[in-house]
Write a protein that holds these residues in place. Structure first.
Motif, PDB file in Angstrom:
ATOM      1  N   VAL A 176       1.063  -0.966   0.159  1.00 21.16           N
ATOM      2  CA  VAL A 176       0.046   0.107   0.189  1.00 21.16           C
ATOM      3  C   VAL A 176       0.783   1.454   0.402  1.00 21.16           C
ATOM      4  CG1 VAL A 176      -1.743   1.334   1.577  1.00 21.16           C
ATOM      5  CG2 VAL A 176      -2.068  -1.132   0.992  1.00 21.16           C
ATOM      6  N   ASP A 177       2.435   0.936   1.279  1.00 21.76           N
ATOM      7  CA  ASP A 177       3.216   2.339   1.049  1.00 21.76           C
ATOM      8  C   ASP A 177       3.200   2.315  -0.304  1.00 21.76           C
ATOM      9  OD1 ASP A 177       2.337   3.007   3.231  1.00 21.76           O
ATOM     10  OD2 ASP A 177       3.203   1.860   4.728  1.00 21.76           O
ATOM     11  N   ALA A 178       3.602   1.325  -0.823  1.00 19.81           N
ATOM     12  CA  ALA A 178       4.814   1.621  -2.410  1.00 19.81           C
ATOM     13  C   ALA A 178       3.460   1.956  -3.389  1.00 19.81           C
ATOM     14  CB  ALA A 178       4.930  -0.050  -2.682  1.00 19.81           C
ATOM     15  N   ARG A 179       2.481   1.786  -3.496  1.00 20.03           N
ATOM     16  CA  ARG A 179       1.461   1.585  -4.788  1.00 20.03           C
ATOM     17  C   ARG A 179       1.585   3.761  -4.280  1.00 20.03           C
ATOM     18  NH1 ARG A 179      -4.699   1.299  -5.337  1.00 20.03           N
ATOM     19  NH2 ARG A 179      -5.274   2.670  -7.157  1.00 20.03           N
ATOM     20  N   ARG A 180       1.532   4.594  -3.262  1.00 18.48           N
ATOM     21  CA  ARG A 180       1.089   5.711  -2.838  1.00 18.48           C
ATOM     22  C   ARG A 180       2.562   6.489  -3.235  1.00 18.48           C
ATOM     23  NH1 ARG A 180       0.740   5.525   1.743  1.00 18.48           N
ATOM     24  NH2 ARG A 180      -1.356   4.743   2.361  1.00 18.48           N
ATOM     25  N   ARG A 181       3.239   6.042  -3.042  1.00 14.56           N
ATOM     26  CA  ARG A 181       4.892   6.720  -3.797  1.00 14.56           C
ATOM     27  C   ARG A 181       4.761   7.012  -5.081  1.00 14.56           C
ATOM     28  NH1 ARG A 181       8.172  10.599  -4.442  1.00 14.56           N
ATOM     29  NH2 ARG A 181      10.442   9.677  -4.501  1.00 14.56           N
ATOM     30  N   LEU A 182       4.340   4.893  -5.600  1.00 19.55           N
ATOM     31  CA  LEU A 182       4.420   5.369  -6.603  1.00 19.55           C
ATOM     32  C   LEU A 182       4.134   6.149  -7.818  1.00 19.55           C
ATOM     33  CD1 LEU A 182       4.694   1.525  -7.933  1.00 19.55           C
ATOM     34  CD2 LEU A 182       6.631   2.607  -8.190  1.00 19.55           C
ATOM     35  N   GLU A 183       3.056   6.329  -6.999  1.00 21.90           N
ATOM     36  CA  GLU A 183       1.500   7.479  -7.849  1.00 21.90           C
ATOM     37  C   GLU A 183       2.068   8.458  -7.644  1.00 21.90           C
ATOM     38  OE1 GLU A 183      -2.149   6.082  -5.927  1.00 21.90           O
ATOM     39  OE2 GLU A 183      -2.577   4.759  -7.526  1.00 21.90           O
ATOM     40  N   GLU A 184       2.923   8.802  -6.605  1.00 15.07           N
ATOM     41  CA  GLU A 184       3.328  10.161  -6.063  1.00 15.07           C
ATOM     42  C   GLU A 184       4.373  10.848  -7.109  1.00 15.07           C
ATOM     43  OE1 GLU A 184       6.026  11.057  -2.584  1.00 15.07           O
ATOM     44  OE2 GLU A 184       4.371  11.720  -1.595  1.00 15.07           O
ATOM     45  N   ILE A 185       4.664   9.638  -7.948  1.00 18.38           N
ATOM     46  CA  ILE A 185       6.216   9.867  -8.526  1.00 18.38           C
ATOM     47  C   ILE A 185       5.325  10.469 -10.022  1.00 18.38           C
ATOM     48  CG2 ILE A 185       7.494   8.299  -9.910  1.00 18.38           C
ATOM     49  CD1 ILE A 185       8.662   7.780  -7.407  1.00 18.38           C
ATOM     50  N   ALA A 186       4.265   9.439 -10.490  1.00 13.95           N
ATOM     51  CA  ALA A 186       3.843   9.533 -11.331  1.00 13.95           C
ATOM     52  C   ALA A 186       3.000  10.580 -11.671  1.00 13.95           C
ATOM     53  CB  ALA A 186       2.545   7.926 -11.506  1.00 13.95           C
ATOM     54  N   GLY A 187       2.381  11.739 -10.659  1.00 17.76           N
ATOM     55  CA  GLY A 187       1.882  12.541 -10.921  1.00 17.76           C
ATOM     56  C   GLY A 187       2.657  13.684 -10.384  1.00 17.76           C
ATOM     57  N   GLY A 188       4.233  13.223  -9.701  1.00 21.71           N
ATOM     58  CA  GLY A 188       5.389  14.413  -9.948  1.00 21.71           C
ATOM     59  C   GLY A 188       5.483  14.302 -11.263  1.00 21.71           C
ATOM     60  N   ALA A 189       6.230  13.552 -12.086  1.00 27.05           N
ATOM     61  CA  ALA A 189       6.322  13.330 -12.998  1.00 27.05           C
ATOM     62  C   ALA A 189       5.645  14.150 -14.756  1.00 27.05           C
ATOM     63  CB  ALA A 189       6.815  12.062 -14.038  1.00 27.05           C
ATOM     64  N   GLY A 190       3.980  14.729 -14.363  1.00 26.93           N
ATOM     65  CA  GLY A 190       2.933  14.901 -14.991  1.00 26.93           C
ATOM     66  C   GLY A 190       2.498  13.697 -16.051  1.00 26.93           C
ATOM     67  N   PHE A 191       2.407  12.107 -15.187  1.00 29.20           N
ATOM     68  CA  PHE A 191       2.394  11.253 -16.250  1.00 29.20           C
ATOM     69  C   PHE A 191       0.797  10.653 -15.987  1.00 29.20           C
ATOM     70  CE2 PHE A 191       7.326   9.789 -17.267  1.00 29.20           C
ATOM     71  CZ  PHE A 191       7.240  10.843 -17.725  1.00 29.20           C
ATOM     72  N   SER A 192       0.671  11.075 -14.542  1.00 30.15           N
ATOM     73  CA  SER A 192      -0.872  10.834 -14.215  1.00 30.15           C
ATOM     74  C   SER A 192      -1.729  12.198 -13.906  1.00 30.15           C
ATOM     75  CB  SER A 192      -0.996   9.692 -13.680  1.00 30.15           C
ATOM     76  OG  SER A 192      -0.284  10.647 -11.792  1.00 30.15           O
ATOM     77  N   GLY A 193      -3.408  11.582 -13.691  1.00 34.46           N
ATOM     78  CA  GLY A 193      -3.465  12.827 -12.972  1.00 34.46           C
ATOM     79  C   GLY A 193      -4.740  14.138 -13.935  1.00 34.46           C
ATOM     80  N   THR A 194      -4.025  15.346 -13.788  1.00 35.29           N
ATOM     81  CA  THR A 194      -5.448  15.892 -14.666  1.00 35.29           C
ATOM     82  C   THR A 194      -4.411  16.723 -16.295  1.00 35.29           C
ATOM     83  OG1 THR A 194      -6.445  17.412 -12.616  1.00 35.29           O
ATOM     84  CG2 THR A 194      -6.486  18.429 -15.125  1.00 35.29           C
TER      85      THR A 194
END
Length: 225
Positions: A176-194
């Motif tokens: 669960v923690d890893a998924r949260r961090r992976l999604e944080e990385i994706a968002g920070g890179a501009g690869f997900s989210g809005t």
């Protein structure tokens, strides 16, 4: 760039080193590898999102055979949406990537017979250095607070969307923690989210492929709990 194709890294993570068998649903792996090729082409400036479709913006070869094969196919075809390309490219892609890894000496092709007449193939690891580097980069990304390089961020994004935390040896709260961090990385890179087409061309192209992949995985496996 790492010198190793993103789809190859994804496949190596998904296959057990000793048994040489996939450790995740093959449908989601096939979808993920198709998305990986599209993402890498977008990051290389070869394709971009325009008017609802992914289109070739630069047909120049990348030097990576599978990427260039897909690039040529896209250039010769009519434009299609990110979702359509993810579905179109997934068929046969895993076999081609496995053949490449066998030719490179990264995995071995072990053919066996089941029930006396069914031929099956396993792909145990022959040279673990490529996968070791991939896992090291992901581990550093998970443990660190900084945004990793672009290639690692793209890989982290795919691992999250494909629900591959178990392939990293993580279960329970650690997963669960890893998924949260992976999604944080994706968002920070501009690869997900809005997705904002006003911000850039490359990032929305990648994000839209990731969104299409997520929808395809949900359709194949059901919504993630």
């Amino acid at each position: 760039m790492t010198g190793v194709a993103l789809a190859e890294e994804l496949l190596l993570l998904a296959y057990d080193d000793e048994s040489g068998k996939a450790t995740m649903p093959r449908i989601s792996l096939d979808l993920g590898m198709a998305a990986a090729v599209l993402i890498e082409l977008a990051l290389a400036g070869r394709v971009a999102y325009a008017d609802g479709n992914l289109v070739v913006t630069d047909p120049a070869p990348t030097g990576e055979p599978i990427l260039d094969e897909v690039l040529g196919r896209m250039a010769a075809d009519t434009p299609h949406s990110p979702s359509s390309w993810v579905q179109r490219l997934r068929h046969g892609l895993r076999d081609r990537i496995l053949a490449t890894l066998v030719a490179q000496g990264v995995v071995r092709d072990v053919e066996e017979t089941e029930l006396g007449f069914i031929h099956v193939h396993r792909y145990p690891t022959a040279d673990g250095t490529v996968e070791e580097d991939t896992r090291r980069r992901l581990a550093e990304a998970l443990a660190g607070g900084q945004l990793p390089d672009e290639a690692t961020a793209a890989l982290a994004t795919l691992v999250a969307v494909l629900r591959m935390e178990p392939a990293l040896g993580l279960t329970g709260e650690a997963a669960v923690d890893a998924r949260r961090r992976l999604e944080e990385i994706a968002g920070g890179a501009g690869f997900s989210g809005t997705v904002s087409l006003d911000d850039s061309v490359v990032r929305p192209s990648v994000a839209l492929v990731v969104t299409a992949l997520g929808q395809a995985v949900d359709a194949a496996l059901g919504k993630r709990p």
